[in-house]
Design an enzyme around this catalytic site. Structure first.
Site, PDB file in Angstrom:
ATOM      1  CB  CYS A 164       5.150   3.154   6.020  1.00 28.64           C
ATOM      2  SG  CYS A 164       5.330   4.954   6.029  1.00 28.64           S
ATOM      3  CG  ASN A 203       2.784   0.734   3.235  1.00 32.86           C
ATOM      4  OD1 ASN A 203       3.503   1.715   3.051  1.00 32.86           O
ATOM      5  ND2 ASN A 203       2.887  -0.361   2.510  1.00 32.86           N
ATOM      6  N   GLY A 204       1.179   3.942   2.939  1.00 38.42           N
ATOM      7  CA  GLY A 204       0.750   4.595   1.711  1.00 38.42           C
ATOM      8  C   GLY A 204       0.356   6.028   1.957  1.00 38.42           C
TER       9      GLY A 204
END
Length: 205
Positions: A2, A70-71
């Site tokens: 992302c 993100n992750g």
């Protein structure tokens, strides 16, 4: 994969949209924005966990805590159970929501509880405070810079370029390091005035 981006201070909807467009390849499934005085957040999503309910930016119940992730938080179910026992109520089954409620419950100490690979941004509206966090090994990238007293951050340098907050001037120390090792060591980046948040680190603005 992302992508996250945003600013704390004085930004515009246009600059936020350009940042998001620059990293759209990181998240083809969804796009989201949140803006209020002093903050702008952008997210592009590759849907993996909670395909329907994991839209970001994601907030707590009253919109005083906003989160970008993100992750992946590997132990989010364990953390979620602890938060449920503490009285929190969840609207999604995404790992991102445990960050919002975890921050409510434990403050900055919540980040110590998360196992995973991540770059996180948390906006605390009550305190007008932005926190940026990076995982222990630095698996997920996070760049930041300051221009005219405002903080800008993104998953990739090209998003900061798109916002017009990066001077196209190579950092000579970073260039030398690149020629020696084929990489630019954290916390530097190839551009002067742009930094990478170090692994296992958090910063508040």
């Amino acid at each position: 994969m992302c992508g996250i981006a945003g600013y704390a201070g004085n930004g515009t909807s246009g600059s936020l949209a350009r940042m998001s467009a620059a990293i759209r390849h990181r998240g083809p499934d969804d796009e989201g924005f949140h803006e209020e005085p002093g903050i702008g957040l952008a997210f592009v999503r590759l849907s993996i966990i909670d395909l329907v309910g994991g839209h970001q930016p994601l907030s707590n119940e009253d919109g005083t805590v906003w989160v970008l992730l993100n992750g992946e938080i590997y132990n989010f179910q364990e953390v979620r159970e602890a938060l449920l026992k503490a009285g929190h109520r969840f609207a999604t089954r995404s790992d991102t929501e445990v960050i919002a409620h975890g921050y409510e419950e434990w403050g900055d100490a919540c980040f110590e509880r998360f196992d995973g690979m991540f770059a996180i941004a948390v906006w605390d509206a009550k305190r007008s405070r932005l926190i940026l966090v990076r995982d222990r090994l630095g698996k997920k990238p996070l760049y930041w810079t300051v221009k005219d007293g405002d903080l800008w951050f993104a998953s990739e340098l090209k998003a900061l370029h798109a916002a017009g907050v990066v001077i196209n001037r190579i950092d000579p120390v970073s260039l030398g390091a690149y020629f020696r090792s084929d990489s630019v060591p954290t916390p530097r980046s190839i551009f002067d005035g742009v930094h990478k948040l170090e692994p296992a680190s958090a910063m508040a603005w």
